[in-house]
Design a protein around this motif. Structure first.
Motif, PDB file in Angstrom:
ATOM      1  N   ARG A 109       0.840  -1.193   0.000  1.00 48.04           N
ATOM      2  CA  ARG A 109       0.000   0.000   0.000  1.00 48.04           C
ATOM      3  C   ARG A 109       0.876   1.245   0.000  1.00 48.04           C
ATOM      4  N   TRP A 110       0.338   2.320  -0.550  1.00 45.80           N
ATOM      5  CA  TRP A 110       1.026   3.602  -0.491  1.00 45.80           C
ATOM      6  C   TRP A 110       1.075   4.088   0.953  1.00 45.80           C
ATOM      7  N   ARG A 111       2.195   4.693   1.324  1.00 45.53           N
ATOM      8  CA  ARG A 111       2.309   5.276   2.664  1.00 45.53           C
ATOM      9  C   ARG A 111       2.332   6.791   2.549  1.00 45.53           C
ATOM     10  N   VAL A 117      -4.107   6.348  -4.204  1.00 47.95           N
ATOM     11  CA  VAL A 117      -3.942   7.743  -3.810  1.00 47.95           C
ATOM     12  C   VAL A 117      -4.483   8.604  -4.950  1.00 47.95           C
ATOM     13  N   VAL A 118      -5.447   9.456  -4.624  1.00 47.23           N
ATOM     14  CA  VAL A 118      -6.012  10.376  -5.606  1.00 47.23           C
ATOM     15  C   VAL A 118      -5.661  11.785  -5.161  1.00 47.23           C
ATOM     16  N   PRO A 176       0.572   2.594 -11.005  1.00 46.11           N
ATOM     17  CA  PRO A 176      -0.447   1.812 -10.300  1.00 46.11           C
ATOM     18  C   PRO A 176      -0.777   2.386  -8.925  1.00 46.11           C
ATOM     19  N   GLY A 177      -2.030   2.719  -8.731  1.00 48.19           N
ATOM     20  CA  GLY A 177      -2.478   3.229  -7.436  1.00 48.19           C
ATOM     21  C   GLY A 177      -2.296   4.720  -7.246  1.00 48.19           C
ATOM     22  N   VAL A 191     -12.495   9.110 -12.122  1.00 47.62           N
ATOM     23  CA  VAL A 191     -11.660   8.447 -11.126  1.00 47.62           C
ATOM     24  C   VAL A 191     -12.241   7.083 -10.775  1.00 47.62           C
ATOM     25  N   GLY A 192     -13.552   7.027 -10.584  1.00 52.06           N
ATOM     26  CA  GLY A 192     -14.184   5.759 -10.269  1.00 52.06           C
ATOM     27  C   GLY A 192     -13.972   4.719 -11.357  1.00 52.06           C
ATOM     28  N   GLN A 193     -14.023   5.161 -12.613  1.00 52.27           N
ATOM     29  CA  GLN A 193     -13.793   4.244 -13.721  1.00 52.27           C
ATOM     30  C   GLN A 193     -12.357   3.720 -13.722  1.00 52.27           C
ATOM     31  N   GLN A 194     -11.394   4.577 -13.443  1.00 57.31           N
ATOM     32  CA  GLN A 194      -9.992   4.144 -13.416  1.00 57.31           C
ATOM     33  C   GLN A 194      -9.756   3.124 -12.317  1.00 57.31           C
ATOM     34  N   MET A 195     -10.342   3.353 -11.158  1.00 57.02           N
ATOM     35  CA  MET A 195     -10.165   2.411 -10.054  1.00 57.02           C
ATOM     36  C   MET A 195     -10.853   1.085 -10.354  1.00 57.02           C
ATOM     37  N   MET A 196     -12.003   1.135 -10.969  1.00 60.18           N
ATOM     38  CA  MET A 196     -12.712  -0.091 -11.317  1.00 60.18           C
ATOM     39  C   MET A 196     -11.922  -0.879 -12.355  1.00 60.18           C
ATOM     40  N   ASN A 197     -11.360  -0.195 -13.347  1.00 60.88           N
ATOM     41  CA  ASN A 197     -10.567  -0.880 -14.377  1.00 60.88           C
ATOM     42  C   ASN A 197      -9.332  -1.526 -13.779  1.00 60.88           C
ATOM     43  N   THR A 198      -8.689  -0.844 -12.846  1.00 56.84           N
ATOM     44  CA  THR A 198      -7.497  -1.388 -12.206  1.00 56.84           C
ATOM     45  C   THR A 198      -7.847  -2.629 -11.384  1.00 56.84           C
ATOM     46  N   THR A 199      -8.980  -2.540 -10.671  1.00 55.65           N
ATOM     47  CA  THR A 199      -9.423  -3.672  -9.839  1.00 55.65           C
ATOM     48  C   THR A 199      -9.701  -4.889 -10.713  1.00 55.65           C
ATOM     49  N   LYS A 200     -10.317  -4.656 -11.885  1.00 56.68           N
ATOM     50  CA  LYS A 200     -10.620  -5.765 -12.778  1.00 56.68           C
ATOM     51  C   LYS A 200      -9.358  -6.425 -13.289  1.00 56.68           C
TER      52      LYS A 200
END
Length: 368
Positions: free
Chosen positions: A194-196, A210-211, A332-333, A355-364
């Motif tokens: 995880r990012w710190r 991190v956004v 990534p992240g 932003v939501g789309q980018q996170m969903m694509n990464t999760t997939k």
């Protein structure tokens, strides 16, 4: 989420509604939502804005900027409905009127209205202006040029928006941390991949995404990681004017009246916000405020004679060498959603959606 202006808070709220565990970090989170009474210090971000929504009157009809505006204008009514609450009322104020400053500009507005009638645009002549339907209308310059009426553009009160988002963030159980992020550290096995995030409180927090939505401060967080996204400050001044005019003159005043790129917004029975200037740097100029008030020679007498009862200025973040806003997945992240320049409030829903789309694509991609 780093940054709790309209974009940051709105994106945090949107992600929480999608089911993400969200932490929002900003030093202003323990401060009241209000404009400073100081005329010396700049007000940053959403608090300084007028909340004008100019989505459908945008001159271009293609490209990323047009798509973002259209997506936001599609989403704003839904956002207002969901955020509106008796304790933190929120509404979309319409319409918006643009006055033509010349016959050529009037022709362009007529053409645009024909192309976008389905979006609520219509052109008008001086004899049919929406705000000159009273028996004692406010006098206005160059009445022969007419203008453009947008039924769906207008404004959202930025302070009311922030209060509504703050209440909804708590309802969605978003963790609010009133602190400043001083440094970002890439994921490593010791941190659970995880990012710190180092905070100025001396504490650390960890997250998978991190956004960054911190406007001018974004570059300071990204430079140590090797990402260069320089931004320049563009100052804007707003004047709060008290005008002398018969009460019925205001009956048909729109939510926003735009003349020569300057917004005139009625609030109260005899008050008007006039804004905003476009000034380089971080120091306001009295001359620029005076020029704005004259509207390049188009201001009527009642406007020039109005009393200045308050004023403020804020700083916008304009990307250097890149179009606004900056919407990029840097690694990534790590997501950058900043540099919205003059359209932070307008583009908040579209930015949150992106932003939501980018996170969903990464999760997939990461899913087994």
């Amino acid at each position: 989420m780093i940054g709790a202006g309209a974009v940051g808070a709105g994106t945090a709220w949107h992600l929480a509604r999608q089911g993400h565990n969200v932490t929002l970090i900003d030093p202003s989170l323990d401060a009241p939502i209000q404009r400073s009474i100081s005329r010396i210090q700049a007000i940053n971000g959403t608090t300084a804005s007028l909340g004008v929504l100019m989505g459908n009157v945008f001159r271009r009809s293609s490209g990323r900027a047009w798509r973002l505006r259209q997506r936001s204008m599609e989403l704003w009514p839904q956002w207002v409905e969901r955020l509106n609450h008796p304790d933190t009322p929120l509404q979309l104020d319409t319409p918006l009127i643009q006055l033509a400053s010349s016959p050529l500009e009037s022709e362009r507005m007529q053409s645009l209205a024909k192309q976008r009638s389905e979006l609520g645009l219509e052109s008008f002549s001086a004899e049919s202006t929406a705000f000159q339907q009273t028996s004692d209308p406010l006098p206005w310059p160059n009445p022969g040029h007419g203008g453009l009426l947008s039924q769906n553009d207008g404004r959202i009160d930025p302070l009311a928006l922030q209060r509504a988002l703050r209440r909804s963030l708590k309802t969605q159980q978003v963790c609010l941390i009133p602190a400043r992020v001083t440094q970002l550290h890439r994921p490593n096995p010791g941190d659970g991949d995880r990012w710190r995030l180092e905070l100025d409180t001396g504490h650390n927090t960890h997250c998978h995404f991190v956004v960054i939505c911190t406007a001018l401060a974004s570059a300071l967080l990204l430079q140590p990681l090797g990402h260069e996204f320089p931004m320049e400050a563009v100052l804007g001044q707003v004047l709060d004017l008290q005008v002398t005019a018969p009460a019925q003159s205001w009956d048909h005043w729109p939510a926003v009246l735009v003349c020569n790129g300057v917004n005139l917004i009625r609030h109260g029975s005899d008050r008007l916000w006039l804004g905003a200037t476009l000034e380089p740097g971080e120091e306001p100029s009295a001359e620029e405020a005076s020029i704005m008030r004259r509207l390049d020679g188009l201001a009527p007498n009642w406007l020039q004679q109005a009393e200045v009862v308050d004023q403020w200025h804020g700083l916008r973040a304009r990307p250097s060498g890149r179009p606004a806003p900056l919407l990029e997945v840097l690694e990534p992240g790590l997501i950058l959603a900043s540099g919205h320049y003059r359209n932070g409030v307008l583009l908040t829903p579209a930015t949150a959606d992106w932003v939501g789309q980018q996170m969903m694509n990464t999760t997939k991609i990461q899913a087994p």
